[in-house]
Design a protein around this motif. Structure first.
Motif, PDB file in Angstrom:
ATOM      1  N   ALA A   1      -9.992  -1.196  -0.077  1.00  0.00           N
ATOM      2  CA  ALA A   1      -8.894  -0.649  -0.884  1.00  0.00           C
ATOM      3  C   ALA A   1      -8.668  -1.537  -2.099  1.00  0.00           C
ATOM      4  CB  ALA A   1      -7.621  -0.545  -0.056  1.00  0.00           C
ATOM      5  N   ILE A   2      -8.545  -0.919  -3.288  1.00  0.00           N
ATOM      6  CA  ILE A   2      -8.337  -1.707  -4.505  1.00  0.00           C
ATOM      7  C   ILE A   2      -6.863  -1.809  -4.882  1.00  0.00           C
ATOM      8  CG2 ILE A   2     -10.634  -1.249  -5.454  1.00  0.00           C
ATOM      9  CD1 ILE A   2      -9.392   0.911  -7.194  1.00  0.00           C
ATOM     10  N   GLY A   3      -5.999  -1.053  -4.242  1.00  0.00           N
ATOM     11  CA  GLY A   3      -4.562  -1.146  -4.491  1.00  0.00           C
ATOM     12  C   GLY A   3      -3.971  -2.327  -3.745  1.00  0.00           C
ATOM     13  N   ALA A   4      -3.163  -3.132  -4.445  1.00  0.00           N
ATOM     14  CA  ALA A   4      -2.640  -4.367  -3.848  1.00  0.00           C
ATOM     15  C   ALA A   4      -1.830  -4.106  -2.584  1.00  0.00           C
ATOM     16  CB  ALA A   4      -1.787  -5.103  -4.889  1.00  0.00           C
ATOM     17  N   LYS A   5      -0.890  -3.165  -2.662  1.00  0.00           N
ATOM     18  CA  LYS A   5      -0.022  -2.907  -1.508  1.00  0.00           C
ATOM     19  C   LYS A   5      -0.790  -2.250  -0.371  1.00  0.00           C
ATOM     20  CE  LYS A   5       3.677  -4.557  -3.409  1.00  0.00           C
ATOM     21  NZ  LYS A   5       4.288  -5.809  -2.916  1.00  0.00           N
ATOM     22  N   GLU A   6      -1.671  -1.317  -0.700  1.00  0.00           N
ATOM     23  CA  GLU A   6      -2.443  -0.623   0.329  1.00  0.00           C
ATOM     24  C   GLU A   6      -3.346  -1.600   1.084  1.00  0.00           C
ATOM     25  OE1 GLU A   6      -1.630   2.577  -2.770  1.00  0.00           O
ATOM     26  OE2 GLU A   6      -1.972   0.430  -2.691  1.00  0.00           O
ATOM     27  N   LYS A   7      -4.044  -2.452   0.335  1.00  0.00           N
ATOM     28  CA  LYS A   7      -4.953  -3.412   0.973  1.00  0.00           C
ATOM     29  C   LYS A   7      -4.183  -4.327   1.922  1.00  0.00           C
ATOM     30  CE  LYS A   7      -8.356  -5.341  -1.286  1.00  0.00           C
ATOM     31  NZ  LYS A   7      -9.172  -6.207  -2.181  1.00  0.00           N
ATOM     32  N   GLY A   8      -3.042  -4.843   1.453  1.00  0.00           N
ATOM     33  CA  GLY A   8      -2.248  -5.733   2.294  1.00  0.00           C
ATOM     34  C   GLY A   8      -1.792  -5.058   3.576  1.00  0.00           C
ATOM     35  N   GLN A   9      -1.306  -3.823   3.451  1.00  0.00           N
ATOM     36  CA  GLN A   9      -0.791  -3.109   4.619  1.00  0.00           C
ATOM     37  C   GLN A   9      -1.907  -2.736   5.585  1.00  0.00           C
ATOM     38  OE1 GLN A   9       2.109  -0.144   3.673  1.00  0.00           O
ATOM     39  NE2 GLN A   9       1.818   0.997   5.557  1.00  0.00           N
ATOM     40  N   LEU A  10      -3.033  -2.257   5.053  1.00  0.00           N
ATOM     41  CA  LEU A  10      -4.124  -1.800   5.921  1.00  0.00           C
ATOM     42  C   LEU A  10      -4.857  -2.959   6.588  1.00  0.00           C
ATOM     43  CD1 LEU A  10      -5.560   1.062   3.669  1.00  0.00           C
ATOM     44  CD2 LEU A  10      -4.150   1.316   5.717  1.00  0.00           C
ATOM     45  N   VAL A  11      -5.090  -4.037   5.848  1.00  0.00           N
ATOM     46  CA  VAL A  11      -5.764  -5.194   6.443  1.00  0.00           C
ATOM     47  C   VAL A  11      -4.917  -5.787   7.561  1.00  0.00           C
ATOM     48  CG1 VAL A  11      -6.495  -7.572   5.999  1.00  0.00           C
ATOM     49  CG2 VAL A  11      -7.165  -5.762   4.424  1.00  0.00           C
ATOM     50  N   LYS A  12      -3.597  -5.835   7.344  1.00  0.00           N
ATOM     51  CA  LYS A  12      -2.694  -6.368   8.365  1.00  0.00           C
ATOM     52  C   LYS A  12      -2.743  -5.533   9.644  1.00  0.00           C
ATOM     53  CE  LYS A  12       2.152  -7.655   9.106  1.00  0.00           C
ATOM     54  NZ  LYS A  12       3.518  -7.678   8.513  1.00  0.00           N
ATOM     55  N   LYS A  13      -2.863  -4.216   9.492  1.00  0.00           N
ATOM     56  CA  LYS A  13      -2.857  -3.331  10.656  1.00  0.00           C
ATOM     57  C   LYS A  13      -4.221  -3.235  11.333  1.00  0.00           C
ATOM     58  CE  LYS A  13       0.878  -0.085   9.440  1.00  0.00           C
ATOM     59  NZ  LYS A  13       1.585  -0.042  10.725  1.00  0.00           N
ATOM     60  N   PHE A  14      -5.310  -3.183  10.517  1.00  0.00           N
ATOM     61  CA  PHE A  14      -6.604  -2.815  11.088  1.00  0.00           C
ATOM     62  C   PHE A  14      -7.742  -3.771  10.746  1.00  0.00           C
ATOM     63  CE2 PHE A  14      -4.125   1.089  10.392  1.00  0.00           C
ATOM     64  CZ  PHE A  14      -4.008   1.524  11.703  1.00  0.00           C
ATOM     65  N   ALA A  15      -7.440  -4.909  10.118  1.00  0.00           N
ATOM     66  CA  ALA A  15      -8.456  -5.911   9.782  1.00  0.00           C
ATOM     67  C   ALA A  15      -9.649  -5.260   9.094  1.00  0.00           C
ATOM     68  CB  ALA A  15      -8.862  -6.668  11.037  1.00  0.00           C
ATOM     69  N   ASP A  16     -10.863  -5.487   9.603  1.00  0.00           N
ATOM     70  CA  ASP A  16     -12.063  -4.961   8.949  1.00  0.00           C
ATOM     71  C   ASP A  16     -12.690  -3.807   9.725  1.00  0.00           C
ATOM     72  OD1 ASP A  16     -12.249  -6.217   6.532  1.00  0.00           O
ATOM     73  OD2 ASP A  16     -13.373  -7.932   7.283  1.00  0.00           O
ATOM     74  N   THR A  17     -11.888  -3.086  10.485  1.00  0.00           N
ATOM     75  CA  THR A  17     -12.389  -1.910  11.200  1.00  0.00           C
ATOM     76  C   THR A  17     -12.873  -0.863  10.193  1.00  0.00           C
ATOM     77  OG1 THR A  17     -10.817  -2.294  12.993  1.00  0.00           O
ATOM     78  CG2 THR A  17     -11.798  -0.097  12.845  1.00  0.00           C
ATOM     79  N   ALA A  18     -14.073  -0.315  10.422  1.00  0.00           N
ATOM     80  CA  ALA A  18     -14.680   0.653   9.494  1.00  0.00           C
ATOM     81  C   ALA A  18     -14.635   2.054  10.088  1.00  0.00           C
ATOM     82  CB  ALA A  18     -16.121   0.261   9.187  1.00  0.00           C
TER      83      ALA A  18
ATOM     84  N   GLU B   1     -12.293   1.613  20.309  1.00  0.00           N
ATOM     85  CA  GLU B   1     -10.856   1.901  20.327  1.00  0.00           C
ATOM     86  C   GLU B   1     -10.222   1.587  18.981  1.00  0.00           C
ATOM     87  OE1 GLU B   1      -6.844   0.913  22.992  1.00  0.00           O
ATOM     88  OE2 GLU B   1      -8.733  -0.130  23.420  1.00  0.00           O
ATOM     89  N   ASP B   2     -10.660   0.499  18.340  1.00  0.00           N
ATOM     90  CA  ASP B   2     -10.110   0.134  17.032  1.00  0.00           C
ATOM     91  C   ASP B   2     -10.373   1.229  16.002  1.00  0.00           C
ATOM     92  OD1 ASP B   2      -9.126  -2.258  17.944  1.00  0.00           O
ATOM     93  OD2 ASP B   2     -10.857  -3.432  17.287  1.00  0.00           O
ATOM     94  N   GLN B   3     -11.567   1.801  15.991  1.00  0.00           N
ATOM     95  CA  GLN B   3     -11.888   2.892  15.076  1.00  0.00           C
ATOM     96  C   GLN B   3     -11.010   4.111  15.366  1.00  0.00           C
ATOM     97  OE1 GLN B   3     -16.254   2.955  15.836  1.00  0.00           O
ATOM     98  NE2 GLN B   3     -16.430   3.026  13.601  1.00  0.00           N
ATOM     99  N   TRP B   4     -10.868   4.423  16.644  1.00  0.00           N
ATOM    100  CA  TRP B   4     -10.072   5.588  17.026  1.00  0.00           C
ATOM    101  C   TRP B   4      -8.615   5.417  16.591  1.00  0.00           C
ATOM    102  CZ3 TRP B   4     -11.390  10.294  18.360  1.00  0.00           C
ATOM    103  CH2 TRP B   4     -10.448  11.137  18.964  1.00  0.00           C
ATOM    104  N   ASN B   5      -8.056   4.233  16.824  1.00  0.00           N
ATOM    105  CA  ASN B   5      -6.666   3.973  16.432  1.00  0.00           C
ATOM    106  C   ASN B   5      -6.482   4.083  14.922  1.00  0.00           C
ATOM    107  OD1 ASN B   5      -5.969   3.527  19.095  1.00  0.00           O
ATOM    108  ND2 ASN B   5      -6.138   1.296  18.946  1.00  0.00           N
TER     109      ASN B   5
END
Length: 557
Positions: free
Chosen positions: A67-84, A148-152
């Protein structure tokens, strides 16, 4: 037991002994390409007696750090780390109960000051099952999703409004979740199954599946097709129209030009709210989605601000040329707006106004402007407006006369004895006004923040602030308001870009060109238009937009 049932029993029993390692797919036909927004049909045969699972998903996976958006990247990385996960993902099956459970869920404003009916309401959704509740046999059928991480992560992108408008992008069904687990509509007549056909002859294993993937998948995207866990082929997406890459939509540019031209004409009639109408145009008509990893609202806002950047330029140049610009108050007002629009608005907006909240509060603003327009159409307001027009015409006549006698430069000169941040007298065009730079500065900060948060110029706030709160006449307030609109746009666009939120430049140019053309044509046709009727019609339209964006009525959800 009938012969057919006995045959199915024996086939199923034999599969249990053979085990899951044996191939379940006997044949599958996958088209090499389809046009965006067109149905995808897959046919073939699987081992008789089994349920069918067809997975359609993006071949290229997405992870939070992409994600290139600052807020989106912060929120998504915090929730899902590097899950693809795949951005586009569907499971079309004859056994949907293994993966999802239809239920009634609370939607709309589920928290905050508006978390009450009718803003909060119940809707029937296809609630995706927890990973632990899915049978092992079904987990093996999910294609590129194996953990499970991908599914979540997929559940989040399809059930949470932030995820839907940041990653999945597909329109939710009935105000609820977007499509993921699907089955045949003739068997299960649920909203999420509309347009889906699943045919399976368990006796022979022959099947056919037809469904239409998300209509705005980018051209040349690859969709991998899995049948009962085995990769059956890849389908390429062909573009169906002009693709706005940053906006994330297929749309004829003429639609953008014509729509923004109409907005330009309406802007002349109303004298404000051009940015508000353009925002509603992007949300409702164009359906701007934004690129993968950017919440849709954070593409709409900077694209919208490009219009408010361009539209005041001509007017400002005229006022500068004619020396009709009261700079001691305008500078402080513009400075405050730039501060609010750059340092406060975009940060606040990206954090607290993703598309769900953005639409809701944009709807509230539409209601306020709609009521204002209706009040302006009342006889008392019309008389007041006539008096204002008479004053402006008198002022313009005085300007013309001053020019003809060579006094225009002298009259247009701003004069004051001693500057004071709090209050001082200012002489401008032969009249004396009270200048309050500090109030203009702080007012500008607040209004600049609000305007850039919504991606609008802010004229609907600037004019009442100066004419009602500060008591400035229209001829003094208008050029200052134009400067404020320009300042909002400069500060807002610059900050959004630094945060990773680019405007869709092609769409922005189309919007600005159409609106400016409408602004030039509008004055020529304005006197031929029934202004009272149009204002009431626009007021009604804005109130309908309010009801739509706040999902006030059940049939608009």
């Amino acid at each position: 037991m009938s012969r057919k049932n006995l045959y199915l029993f024996l086939v199923t029993l034999s599969l249990a002994f053979v085990g899951m390692s044996t191939s379940q797919v006997m044949a599958a036909t996958v088209p090499g390409s389809i046009k965006a927004g067109k149905p995808l049909t897959i046919e073939g045969s699987i081992t008789p007696g089994l349920d069918l699972y067809v997975v359609i998903g993006s071949e290229e996976l997405f992870k939070s750090s992409d994600a290139i958006g600052a807020k989106e990247k912060g929120q998504l990385v915090k929730k899902f780390a590097d899950t693809a996960i795949p951005q586009t993902y569907y499971v079309i099956t004859t056994a949907p109960e293994q993966l999802a459970t239809p239920k009634v869920s609370a939607k709309g404003q589920t928290k905050g000051i508006f978390a009450f009916p009718p803003f909060k309401y119940d809707v029937r959704v296809n609630k995706i099952n927890e990973w632990s509740a899915i049978p092992v046999q079904a987990k093996a059928m999910l294609g590129m999703v194996t953990s499970e991480d991908q599914w979540n992560y997929l559940v989040y992108t399809h059930e949470d409004k932030f995820g839907i408008n940041t990653i999945a992008k597909e329109q939710p069904i009935g105000g609820g979740n977007t499509r993921m687990v699907l089955s045949d509509y003739s068997v299960s007549k649920e909203g999420w199954n509309k347009g889906v056909s699943v045919k399976l002859d368990k006796l022979t294993g022959k099947f056919s599946v037809a469904m239409t993937p998300y209509k705005h998948i980018a051209p040349d995207s690859k969709l991998a097709i899995y049948v009962n866990g085995e990769k059956a082929g890849v389908t390429s997406i062909e573009k169906s129209a002009f693709f706005f890459k940053t906006g994330g939509i297929y749309m004829n540019p003429l639609v953008v030009l014509i729509g923004s031209f109409i907005i330009g004409v309406l802007f002349v009639i109303m004298g404000a709210a051009g940015g508000l109408f353009t925002a509603a145009f992007q949300v409702t008509v164009l359906g701007t989605k934004g690129p993968l990893g950017i919440n849709a609202a954070n593409t709409i806002k900077p694209t919208n601000l490009f219009l408010t950047l361009c539209s005041p330029i001509t007017g400002l140049m005229t006022y500068f040329k004619e020396k009709r610009f009261a700079w001691p108050v305008a500078i402080f007002f513009a400075l405050g707006i730039v501060i609010g629009a750059f340092f406060l608005g975009p940060n606040f907006s990206a954090k607290y106004l993703p598309l769900k909240a953005y639409k809701f509060y944009l709807g509230i603003i539409c209601l306020v402007i709609g009521i204002k327009l209706f009040i302006e159409s009342l006889p008392s307001s019309i008389e007041k407006k006539k008096a204002m027009k008479a004053i402006i015409q008198k002022f313009n006549a005085a300007v013309k006369e001053a020019k003809s006698t060579g006094k225009a430069m002298e009259l247009g000169k701003v004069e004051f004895e001693k500057f004071n941040m709090v209050k001082f007298d200012m002489r401008f065009w032969g009249e004396t006004f009270v200048a309050r730079p500090l109030i203009m500065l702080f007012g500008g900060v607040l209004m600049g923040m609000i305007a850039s948060s919504f991606g609008v110029g802010g004229g609907f706030m600037f004019m009442p602030f100066m004419t009602t709160v500060l008591g400035y006449p229209m001829y003094l307030a208008v050029p200052i308001a134009l400067a404020g609109t320009f300042a909002t746009s400069v500060g807002g666009i610059a900050k959004y870009i630094l945060m990773g939120y680019q405007p869709d430049w092609i769409m922005a140019v189309c919007i600005a060109a159409g609106a400016m053309a409408g602004g030039m044509v509008g004055p020529k046709i304005q006197k031929h238009l029934p202004e009272i009727f149009l204002k009431r019609l626009l007021a009604a339209a804005l109130i309908i937009v309010f009801m739509n964006y706040t999902q006030l009525l059940w049939f608009m959800r």
